[in-house]
Design an enzyme around this catalytic site. Structure first.
Site, mmCIF file in Angstrom:
data_model
loop_
_atom_site.group_PDB
_atom_site.id
_atom_site.type_symbol
_atom_site.label_atom_id
_atom_site.label_comp_id
_atom_site.label_asym_id
_atom_site.label_seq_id
_atom_site.Cartn_x
_atom_site.Cartn_y
_atom_site.Cartn_z
ATOM 1 N N GLY A 103 -3.260 -7.532 -2.716
ATOM 2 C CA GLY A 103 -2.906 -8.248 -3.948
ATOM 3 C C GLY A 103 -3.707 -7.669 -5.098
ATOM 4 N N GLY A 157 -6.404 -7.326 -7.050
ATOM 5 C CA GLY A 157 -7.788 -7.790 -6.968
ATOM 6 C C GLY A 157 -8.553 -7.566 -8.248
ATOM 7 N N ASP A 181 -15.447 -6.942 -7.442
ATOM 8 C CA ASP A 181 -15.879 -7.580 -8.692
ATOM 9 C C ASP A 181 -14.752 -7.685 -9.720
ATOM 10 O OD1 ASP A 181 -15.575 -4.959 -9.435
ATOM 11 O OD2 ASP A 181 -17.625 -4.687 -10.173
ATOM 12 N N ARG A 190 -1.779 -0.628 -18.254
ATOM 13 C CA ARG A 190 -0.791 0.190 -17.558
ATOM 14 C C ARG A 190 0.600 -0.349 -17.841
ATOM 15 N NH1 ARG A 190 -1.930 1.554 -11.334
ATOM 16 N NH2 ARG A 190 -1.505 -0.626 -10.877
ATOM 17 N N ARG A 235 5.965 -3.132 -4.866
ATOM 18 C CA ARG A 235 5.567 -2.058 -3.974
ATOM 19 C C ARG A 235 6.235 -2.209 -2.612
ATOM 20 N NH1 ARG A 235 -0.006 -1.502 -6.029
ATOM 21 N NH2 ARG A 235 -0.010 -2.717 -7.942
ATOM 22 N N ASP A 280 0.952 0.124 -0.189
ATOM 23 C CA ASP A 280 0.795 -0.689 -1.402
ATOM 24 C C ASP A 280 0.780 0.184 -2.650
ATOM 25 O OD1 ASP A 280 -1.680 -0.097 0.115
ATOM 26 O OD2 ASP A 280 -2.663 -0.693 -1.746
ATOM 27 N N ASN A 281 0.701 1.483 -2.465
ATOM 28 C CA ASN A 281 0.713 2.402 -3.607
ATOM 29 C C ASN A 281 2.021 3.174 -3.692
ATOM 30 O OD1 ASN A 281 -1.860 1.592 -4.309
ATOM 31 N ND2 ASN A 281 -2.852 3.203 -3.116
ATOM 32 N N ASP A 316 -0.789 4.402 -9.085
ATOM 33 C CA ASP A 316 -2.154 4.339 -8.572
ATOM 34 C C ASP A 316 -2.816 5.703 -8.483
ATOM 35 O OD1 ASP A 316 -4.452 3.119 -7.709
ATOM 36 O OD2 ASP A 316 -3.288 1.538 -6.754
#
Ligand code: AMP
Ligand code: MG
Length: 490
Positions: free
Chosen positions: A94, A96, A129, A180, A187, A256-257, A266
């Site tokens: 997801g 992040g 983070d 972006r 995806r 996922d990319n 990505d």
């Protein structure tokens, strides 16, 4: 800076359709404000092509938006849920450290995701983070814009801002946020997520949504979900062929990319190959070479098989029949990829028509390039300019023989040599974002000098120009820059 007091509207026109998907697919989430944002780079041309007001956005007004400190009217930020096979292993992922702030509709009616990358933690951050460092965000800006100029479908970069905060990686690094722009951020991993954690109705909702957004022409097909798979396969076959033709190594082709839209997405550890070698890997985390240059088409097929698996219940009610149909579709990918690649390679050699022996002519050149450690881009550039370089390849008897074969091949088509040369100029970039030049630009930018990057972006904006000012960007890396390694920078 705005000189008069009259503020021209930024031009955002948001219409957020993703929130109409089942709740499973996203979480509403605001960006975490940052202390002291500063605009590092803003893409005036892209803004204009989106119908945005570049002057207004390249000021305090835009800065607060790109920093995540202000949500423009109509935007409704959310983090998308997805899963993915990372280096072959399935994970729940997801956004992040990214947020879709909204879908902007251009004056031509096109829909684009506006996403902030590095905008703070989300429910999908796991241990991270939620932040990004300046170097990697500028790297994505440079390479994605270079890819666009090369004619390769890609997400774009509208702006990079620094946050005025430091983030902890191996060392302390300046934090940054990339804005972006993408046809969408759906995806292969979004489908895997639906298949793993949702119901068949969730998969159907996502598939219908993807069709409406990217492939509306198949919506009325008898089996529109199979048509969706076919359309994604077609786009990915064309995309990966283009990567191979320019020597682009994505570096982290996790599912996922891989975008359903067919855009390159990505830009983590990606890099362009210098010397031709199918085994080339740059990424420090790709220890087994899973995502090596020569493996990319095979990985493309592997990833698309994961998409097919997720779609199985929609393709046919009988699972065995669904599998057979899906397997045929994947076989089509391999065939289509090859057709695209061959067509592109012919163009790189100035060939307009098809002959059976073209494959062996092309393979002949590539195997010499490998044997003599030849620079991929510069070899095609030299052929295009008819200026053989003082290299082992061009000095070899093998090359002389191959050159004769190639000239004879060109002689057997009705187009003139001048036509061939023009085709080659349009098909072989004079320059690519060489790793050592990208690093040099990033190092300077992180130190506060943006001029090196601006000059690089300027020459990369017209890779087929063959202009004087590009000449200095064509040299292959100095020996001390090899072997080059990229890092995920997460
Ligand atoms: P990537 O390698 O950029 O494709 O990221 C893989 C996954 O890790 C995605 O789900 C990202 O959102 C997540 N991720 C990467 N970096 C961070 C970060 N600094 N904080 C939170 N999540 C992250
Ligand atoms: Mg990713």
């Amino acid at each position: 800076m705005i000189e008069n007091n009259e503020m021209i509207e930024p031009g955002w026109k948001f219409d957020n359709s993703y929130v109409r998907l089942p709740q499973l697919f996203y979480t509403e989430q605001q960006p975490t404000p940052v202390h002291a944002p500063e605009m590092i780079i803003f893409n005036t041309q892209l803004a204009a092509s989106l119908g945005l007001n570049a002057k207004t956005l390249n000021s305090e007004e835009g800065l607060t938006v790109f920093a995540g400190n202000h949500i423009p009217a109509g935007a409704a930020p959310l983090a998308q849920a997805y899963a993915g096979h990372q280096f072959g292993y399935f994970n729940r992922l997801g956004d992040g450290r990214a947020l879709l702030i909204g879908e902007h509709i251009t004056p031509h009616g096109e829909r684009f995701d506006i996403q902030l990358k590095g905008s703070g933690r989300t429910p999908y951050s796991r241990g991270g983070d939620g932040r990004a460092a300046l170097g990697p965000m500028l790297r994505e800006y440079i390479i994605s814009e270079a890819m666009h100029a090369l004619g390769i479908a890609t997400t774009r970069s509208l702006a990079v801002v620094t946050t005025g905060e430091f983030i902890n990686r191996e060392t302390e690094l300046p934090g940054a946020i990339l804005t972006r722009v993408a046809a969408s951020h759906i995806r292969v991993g979004t489908f895997q997520y639906a298949a793993q954690f949702g119901t068949v109705e969730d998969i159907r909702a996502l598939a219908d949504y993807s069709i409406q957004r990217h492939y509306p022409q198949v919506f009325d097909h008898e089996n529109r979900y199979l048509s969706l798979l076919h359309e994604v396969i077609k786009r990915q076959a064309a995309l990966i062929a283009k990567w191979q033709l320019v020597g682009f190594i994505h570096g982290v082709m996790n599912t996922d990319n891989m975008a359903i839209s067919g855009e390159t997405i990505d830009y983590g550890p990606c890099a362009f190959m210098d010397r031709y070698n199918p085994a080339t890997v740059f990424s420090s985390i790709d220890r087994d070479g899973r995502y090596a240059y020569g493996n990319q088409p095979r990985i493309g097929a592997w990833n698309l098989s994961r998409l097919a698996e997720a779609l199985l219940p929609l393709i046919h009610e009988d699972e065995e029949q669904a599998i057979t149909i899906a397997e045929d579709a994947i076989a089509d990918f391999i065939e289509l990829y090859h057709v695209n690649w061959l067509e592109g390679m012919r163009a790189k050699l100035g060939i307009f028509n098809e002959e059976l022996e073209d494959s062996s002519l092309i393979e002949g050149l590539l195997s010499m390039m490998k044997k003599y450690d030849a620079d991929y881009t510069n070899t095609f550039r030299a052929l295009t300019l008819e200026q053989p370089e003082a290299t082992a390849l061009f000095g070899s008897a093998e090359y002389a023989e191959w050159h004769e074969r190639w000239q004879a091949r060109l002689g057997r088509q009705k187009q003139s040599i001048a036509d061939s040369q023009q085709l080659m100029k349009n098909s072989n970039p004079a320059i690519i974002p060489r790793n050592h030049r990208v690093e040099e630009a990033l190092d300077a930018a992180v130190e506060g000098d943006l001029t090196v990057m601006e000059r690089l972006l300027h020459v990369l904006a017209n890779p087929f120009a063959y202009s004087e000012e590009q000449a200095e960007y064509t040299s292959s890396p100095p020996p001390d820059a090899c072997p080059y390694q990229t890092f995920c920078g997460t």
